[in-house]
Design a protein around this motif. Structure first.
Motif, short mmCIF file in Angstrom:
data_model
loop_
_atom_site.label_atom_id
_atom_site.label_comp_id
_atom_site.label_asym_id
_atom_site.label_seq_id
_atom_site.Cartn_x
_atom_site.Cartn_y
_atom_site.Cartn_z
N UNK A 194 0.77 -1.24 0.00
CA UNK A 194 0.00 0.00 0.00
C UNK A 194 0.80 1.29 0.00
N UNK A 201 5.69 -0.44 -9.55
CA UNK A 201 4.77 -1.57 -9.66
C UNK A 201 5.41 -2.79 -8.99
N UNK B 12 9.20 -6.20 -16.85
CA UNK B 12 9.54 -4.83 -16.45
C UNK B 12 10.72 -4.24 -17.21
N UNK B 16 8.03 0.87 -20.90
CA UNK B 16 6.79 0.73 -20.15
C UNK B 16 5.58 1.24 -20.91
N UNK B 20 1.75 -1.28 -16.98
CA UNK B 20 2.46 -1.28 -15.69
C UNK B 20 2.24 -0.03 -14.87
N UNK B 21 1.64 1.01 -15.44
CA UNK B 21 1.40 2.17 -14.61
C UNK B 21 0.23 2.99 -15.14
N UNK B 22 -0.45 3.76 -14.37
CA UNK B 22 -0.14 3.95 -12.97
C UNK B 22 -0.56 2.74 -12.15
N UNK B 23 -0.12 2.67 -10.96
CA UNK B 23 -0.51 1.56 -10.10
C UNK B 23 -1.21 2.14 -8.90
N UNK B 24 -1.68 1.28 -8.05
CA UNK B 24 -2.48 1.80 -6.94
C UNK B 24 -1.62 2.18 -5.74
N UNK B 25 -1.66 3.43 -5.38
CA UNK B 25 -1.02 3.85 -4.13
C UNK B 25 -2.16 4.15 -3.17
#
Lengths: 592, 226
Positions: A194, A201, B12, B16, B20-25
């Protein structure tokens, strides 16, 4: 939602954890880096106790009955405490509590763990577990001498050293340790899932983080088995239940127990015990991968395969536990199943070894001290792994099970190998902690002393095992089938062990001296790509990243990329910032 | 599962793309706490799963005497346990109501439902202690029989987890009293509620498991291969 809540937690500055006094900065600190150092110092300190215990054991084995302070009871107590301290309180704590704490936030681009207070609590609970364990040296009857596996019924019966207070303190200490680990472990997995920086990633994470991540999940799911068995054994001992205790005579007296199953304890213990091997090994696998890639200036070979192997090993580690119990009298089909799964787990493990070798192949190998230890690890791990394949087979294990062969095997694979990685990691990341290098000459002396010394200890020990020299024996006594020369070999092993032990003192001296007087390293001395070396302040300060957390644009292994000016591209460098050797025209073409 | 497999297939080292992005923060700590709680529930599940496996194996030993099935056995009449189950169920329901009240920013609703949660939880623990006392008074001591041992052990472990939950619950109330933020309270109570529901589920499972008769255990053990 308020504006604050739209900011990633990695970017949020938590004022409540900002240290403003000596106590909150260095003692009751919530900074992951300080907690990591607290974990590491405690683990190394208790590990030194265990090292001394092993030296005492070796004195007795090499020169039987020469030392009056070692008697059969104390010998068993030293064996037990050495094993338990090394596996749980040193290796698990140092790899996950120490390196996990230090590296996770820095390598994924977070300011700290997501629950800093819980993290602090985790360390102090761990310290409590260590104190409870060490206190057993000072109680009546001394610490338990039941062997590190603590098998009932003997672990809690009179006649076994430390069968009263000693075993109880051991079990209570383990339960406290598991609480501490769970607090830390929940933090590690939550932080990795998180709190990664933007662009980080999962498949861009360095293998160190993958190893720590999967090992933590293994720990969270495997330690409960140890907790369950510890609680049940405490009940058997204190309340008089019969979970593990069968109807039994002890010293001529009929006890009140009946119907319990000692084998059940073995299942529970090894359901924890085998994943524990990988709780220690997986972070080591991850860290050695990164050390090799950095010091060979080459991307890790088969990154995806390395990740898959870590995950596969983690999964398989839960279905091999009974290979530790072949001699318990199990159904042959049961043994066949566990032998098969044991051999299957060798596949992803071997894959990792090949990938480390292929990373080295045609790499620009820098034989720095961390690299020496990393290469040393490949040797010792292959050696220990291959004897593991032998012992995974029931027919080979049965005659060798209670001999020095097993002792040599698990020390090579689980003792020496992770320790080689720990040394590699300490030499590699020491500049990040202190801004200074560890002394190179002392480091090389430390490496060769340790590497050759451990071979001098464990190669002959395999041979002793083949001869049939049993483990856990205080003294051999009259045995026709073991030649007298075996004792000479045993004495040689002891001399080697003492030399290796003394070499570690050189390492400790190097650590202390270099912390204050070591050569200054400057920023990113190994020219590594991963985020921990790219902090605003060096060594990183509280909050790690200054005003803004980094944004990640690539994986952690862009070394020696063709046509790029430097032989490494840090993870936070965007494609536009990369400097190419050729013209700008080509540069923009490449970007497209 | 498919998402995990998809993630693990990403290459990876290639330039890119969108994959691969964005990812979940996580945008707030609630999400991180939710993740931690999921893992913690997994840990508790493993603990009770392992206890259960050892229990089922032990049910087949010669000296095991189930706690129900005959009129003189204590759980042939399990009314006390039903009563305790209702307490825990009520605690679970009232914590949901507390969460809803926090969402609606109703101070009165929050106070009433939190008090009800605390009250029903304490009643549950008190009820469990009462059952232990009754067992002891009837001679079903912890060491007398493996079924008794497991009853005390498992319900004790369960009660310990409830007590741990109560401590977190008290902390939530204390923090709310400091900042009076309904939004934060609601997010915290959501996690508390998940924990309470989970422990209710564990309790109902233990209730079924520990009050089985010899025939039931035989069938389960046969099914599990013990």
């Amino acid at each position: 939602m308020t504006e604050m809540e739209n900011i990633a937690i990695a970017d949020q500055v938590d004022d409540s954890s900002h240290p403003n006094s000596f106590l909150t900065k260095y003692v009751w600190s919530q900074d992951h880096k300080v907690i990591a150092i607290q974990y590491s110092i405690t683990a190394i300190a208790v590990g030194l106790i265990a090292l001394v215990l092993s030296g005492i054991m070796r004195l007795q084995l090499g020169f039987p009955n020469e030392f009056s302070f070692i008697d059969p009871s104390s010998y068993l107590q030293f064996v037990t405490m050495h094993g338990m301290i090394m596996v749980i309180y040193l290796l698990t704590a140092l790899l996950l509590g120490g390196f996990g704490n230090y590296l996770i936030p820095l390598m994924i681009g977070a300011r700290d763990m997501v629950f800093p207070y819980l993290n602090m609590l985790s360390y102090w609970t761990y310290l409590l577990s260590v104190l409870v364990l060490v206190s057993s040296f000072f109680v009546s009857g001394g610490p338990t001498g039941a062997g590190w596996t603590l098998y009932p019924p003997q672990a809690i019966l009179s006649g076994t050293p430390g069968a009263d207070a000693g075993i109880l303190l051991m079990l209570i200490s383990l339960a406290i340790f598991i609480v501490a680990f769970t607090m830390g472990g929940l933090n590690y997995v939550s932080t990795i899932l998180q709190a990664r920086a933007k662009g980080m990633t999962l498949m861009r994470m360095p293998l160190t983080i993958w190893g720590i991540f999967v090992a933590t999940i293994l720990g969270l799911l495997a330690f409960p088995a140890l907790l369950v068995s510890a609680i049940m054994m405490i009940f058997d001992k204190v309340v008089g239940t019969s979970f593990f205790m069968p109807a039994i005579l002890s010293l001529g007296e009929t006890l009140d127990h009946s119907g319990g199953s000692p084998i059940l304890f073995q299942h529970l213990f090894w359901f924890f015990g085998h994943p524990e091997v990988y709780i220690v090994a997986l972070p080591a696998f991850g860290m050695v991968s990164d050390v090799i890639a950095v010091h060979a200036r080459k991307n890790i070979f088969g990154y995806r395969m390395m990740v898959w192997a870590i995950v596969a090993i983690g999964g398989l580690s839960f279905v091999v536990w009974a290979h530790h119990m072949y001699v318990s009298g199990m159904n042959p089909y049961f043994g066949f199943f566990f032998a098969t799964t044991t051999l299957i787990i060798a596949i992803p493990t071997a894959l990792k070894v090949y990938n480390w070798l292929l990373t080295l192949w045609r790499g620009n190998i820098h034989l720095t001290v961390p690299m020496l230890f990393a290469i040393g690890f490949i040797f010792t791990f292959t050696h220990g792994g291959l004897t593991g394949l032998m012992l995974g087979n029931v027919v080979i294990d049965l005659p060798l099970s209670d001999t020095f062969f097993v002792v040599a095997h698990f020390h090579m694979v689980m003792g020496v190998s992770p320790v080689m990685v720990l040394f590699a990691a300490i030499y590699h990341w020491f500049p990040l902690l202190t801004g200074r290098f560890l002394n190179n000459s002392l480091g090389k002396f430390h490496f060769w002393g340790t590497f050759l010394g451990t071979y001098a200890i464990y190669l002959p020990m395999h041979y002793l095992g083949f001869l049939g020299v049993p483990r856990r024996y205080f003294a051999m006594g009259e045995t026709d089938f073991i030649p007298e020369s075996a004792q000479t070999l045993n004495a040689g092993i002891t001399v080697s062990a003492i030399i290796v032990g003394l070499v570690q003192l050189v390492f400790i001296a190097n650590l202390i001296w270099s912390t204050f007087k070591g050569k200054k390293s400057g920023r990113n001395p190994w020219q590594a790509t991963s985020l921990e070396w790219q902090t605003a302040q060096f060594p990183p300060g509280h909050g790690n990243w200054g005003e803004h957390v980094p944004q990640v644009h690539r994986w952690a292994y862009d070394y020696s990329v063709p046509e790029v000016k430097d032989d490494f591209i840090p993870q936070n460098i965007s494609p536009e910032e990369v400097e190419y050797l050729i013209s700008d025209e080509n540069n923009s073409r490449e970007d497209k | 599962m498919m998402q995990i497999l998809k993630t693990l297939r990403i290459k990876p080292w290639l330039p890119q793309g969108q994959e691969t992005e964005p990812f979940s923060v996580a945008t707030n700590k609630e999400k991180a706490a939710s993740t931690a709680l999921k893992f913690f529930l997994a840990v508790i599940t493993v603990i009770f799963f392992l206890f259960t496996v050892t229990f089922l194996q032990r049910t087949q030993s010669y000296d095991f005497q189930a706690l129900s099935g005959e009129p003189w056995l204590p759980f042939s009449n399990a009314s006390m346990l039903w009563q305790n189950s209702i307490y825990l169920l009520m605690a679970s329901i009232s914590i949901i109501l507390a969460n809803k009240s926090a969402d609606l920013q109703s101070f009165k609703g929050v106070v009433i439902s939190l008090t009800a949660t605390a009250l029903f939880t304490v009643l549950f623990i008190g009820g469990q202690v009462q059952v232990w006392q009754q067992l002891n008074q009837s001679g079903f001591y912890i060491y007398a029989n493996p079924a008794n041992s497991y009853y005390f052990l498992l319900t004790g472990m369960h009660a310990l987890h409830i007590v741990a939950g109560v401590l977190v619950f008290i902390r939530c109330i204390w923090l709310f009293s400091l900042d009076l933020s309904y939004q934060t309270l609601a997010s915290r109570l959501k996690l508390c509620a998940r924990y309470w529901h989970f422990l209710l589920f564990i309790w109902l499972f233990l209730f079924f498991l520990l009050t089985g008769d010899a025939q039931t255990f035989k069938t389960i053990a046969l099914f599990c291969g013990f």
